[in-house]
Design an enzyme around this catalytic site. Structure first.
Site, short mmCIF file in Angstrom:
data_model
loop_
_atom_site.label_atom_id
_atom_site.label_comp_id
_atom_site.label_asym_id
_atom_site.label_seq_id
_atom_site.Cartn_x
_atom_site.Cartn_y
_atom_site.Cartn_z
N CYS A 17 0.83 -1.21 0.00
CA CYS A 17 0.00 0.00 0.00
C CYS A 17 0.87 1.27 0.00
O CYS A 17 1.62 1.48 -0.93
CB CYS A 17 -1.00 -0.03 1.15
SG CYS A 17 -2.39 1.12 0.91
N LYS A 75 -11.82 8.63 -1.55
CA LYS A 75 -11.11 7.48 -1.02
C LYS A 75 -11.48 6.21 -1.78
O LYS A 75 -12.66 5.93 -2.01
CB LYS A 75 -11.45 7.31 0.46
CG LYS A 75 -10.69 6.19 1.16
CD LYS A 75 -11.10 6.15 2.62
CE LYS A 75 -10.34 5.09 3.39
NZ LYS A 75 -10.74 5.06 4.82
N SER A 95 -7.81 0.44 0.70
CA SER A 95 -8.23 1.57 1.52
C SER A 95 -7.15 2.65 1.41
O SER A 95 -6.17 2.63 2.14
CB SER A 95 -8.41 1.14 2.98
OG SER A 95 -8.76 2.24 3.79
N HIS A 123 -4.45 -4.53 0.29
CA HIS A 123 -4.19 -5.19 1.58
C HIS A 123 -4.77 -6.60 1.59
O HIS A 123 -5.79 -6.85 2.25
CB HIS A 123 -4.81 -4.38 2.72
CG HIS A 123 -4.08 -3.12 3.05
ND1 HIS A 123 -2.94 -3.10 3.81
CD2 HIS A 123 -4.34 -1.84 2.71
CE1 HIS A 123 -2.52 -1.85 3.93
NE2 HIS A 123 -3.35 -1.07 3.27
N GLU A 164 -3.89 -8.99 3.26
CA GLU A 164 -3.79 -9.56 4.61
C GLU A 164 -4.93 -9.11 5.52
O GLU A 164 -5.05 -9.60 6.65
CB GLU A 164 -2.45 -9.17 5.24
CG GLU A 164 -2.33 -7.73 5.71
CD GLU A 164 -2.09 -6.73 4.59
OE1 GLU A 164 -2.11 -5.52 4.87
OE2 GLU A 164 -1.88 -7.15 3.44
N ARG A 179 -15.46 3.52 12.51
CA ARG A 179 -14.58 4.45 13.23
C ARG A 179 -14.73 5.85 12.68
O ARG A 179 -14.87 6.83 13.43
CB ARG A 179 -13.13 3.98 13.09
CG ARG A 179 -12.09 4.88 13.76
CD ARG A 179 -10.71 4.65 13.15
NE ARG A 179 -10.66 5.08 11.75
CZ ARG A 179 -9.70 4.74 10.90
NH1 ARG A 179 -8.72 3.92 11.29
NH2 ARG A 179 -9.71 5.19 9.66
#
Length: 304
Positions: A142, A163, A192, A235, A237, A249
């Site tokens: 990333c 985003k 992200s 990502h 993972e 969040r």
């Protein structure tokens, strides 16, 4: 893959609870083989979460891997307990004279900053330069991939209109690449981020090979021609709930946030996300370790 980690590392109990083989230091010492030495530079603020995610993906082959965790000394982590860092992490000054079979440089939530405005940029550049002579194969993830492409090949990152957030389908450009051996024709990866790399910049660099892309997410996987550096913009993972946790969040902070794409069933955030990337993620990390670290690293690690 048996992962050799300190007995008291929090990730160990989590992984053992998932029936993942985590090797004790005693057993590792009594195996007649040289373990792969792997260094993880963890730039994420939630270090324990990232440690666990990466160790989970590095845990599915008969190879023995000895993992060390590295953090930058020029940045004070505000989200990880100081005792955890002092117990389980090292600094560059402590390991700079050693050599490693493999290294992972994680992402970091700083992509809206210019590279030179990141407070640990100079230290990161020093580490990335050091990998040329002290690490056999380095995987950048990333923002870590964007930083590596900029440092090694002067490839810039560009701000996105909004985003890039969700789980996106990807296709292979180099279908015969060992990195993607066993992959389906279409595979999914979470993303992200607020910035991206342009395809034409990658293709214009003769030392780089484009391996995989996404119509929605753009460039995904790139490697150096000599197989020493790998760059992925997503990502694989991530845990099943990572994007959900990030979404809620930001909502709780009062920040406007789009739903993560292709993630919640029927785009309903009250429903449990469907995981479509776990098997591809496992293959990806296993293939990198097997074909680009274990199969090619010298047995005498000092010859790296």
């Amino acid at each position: 893959m048996p992962i050799k980690v300190p007995d008291s590392l929090p990730a160990r109990a989590t992984l053992e609870g998932e029936n993942i083989f985590v090797m004790t230091e005693y057993r590792a010492m009594h195996q007649d083989m040289r373990p792969l030495n792997l260094l993880i530079l963890n730039l994420m603020p939630t270090k324990i979460v990232t440690e666990t995610q990466l160790l989970r993906k590095l845990s599915n082959s008969p190879l023995q891997v000895q993992v060390e965790l590295l953090h930058t000394s020029s940045h004070l982590s505000q989200n990880t307990d100081a005792d955890h860092l002092s117990s389980f992490y090292t600094t560059f000054d402590q390991i700079k004279d050693r050599k490693y079979d493999g290294m992972i440089i994680t992402g970091a939530p700083v992509e809206n900053l210019d590279f030179t405005d990141v407070d640990y940029w100079d230290e990161l550049c020093q580490i990335m330069e050091w990998t040329r002579t002290h690490v056999h194969s380095t995987l950048h993830i990333c923002w870590g991939a964007q930083a590596g492409l900029y440092y090694h090949y002067n490839i810039p990152k560009y701000s996105l209109p909004s985003k890039l957030f969700g789980v996106f389908p990807h296709t292979l450009i180099r279908k015969q690449s060992p990195l993607f051996r066993g992959f389906d024709d279409v595979f999914y990866v979470p993303h992200s981020r607020y910035t991206t790399n342009h395809l034409e910049d990658i293709l214009a660099q003769p030392e780089l090979e484009l391996l995989a892309v996404s119509e929605e997410a753009g460039v995904f996987a790139v490697k150096s021609e000599d197989n020493r550096r790998f760059f992925i913009t997503g990502h694989p993972e991530y845990d099943p709930d990572t994007l959900a946790n990030e979404y809620f969040r930001d909502l709780n902070k009062g920040q406007a946030q789009n739903l993560p794409a292709h993630y919640f069933p029927n785009d309903d955030p009250t429903q449990t996300p469907v995981v479509r990337w776990r098997s591809a993620a496992q293959l990806f990390y296993t293939n990198w370790l097997n074909y680009y670290v274990y199969q090619t690293t010298p047995y005498d690690i000092t010859k790296i």
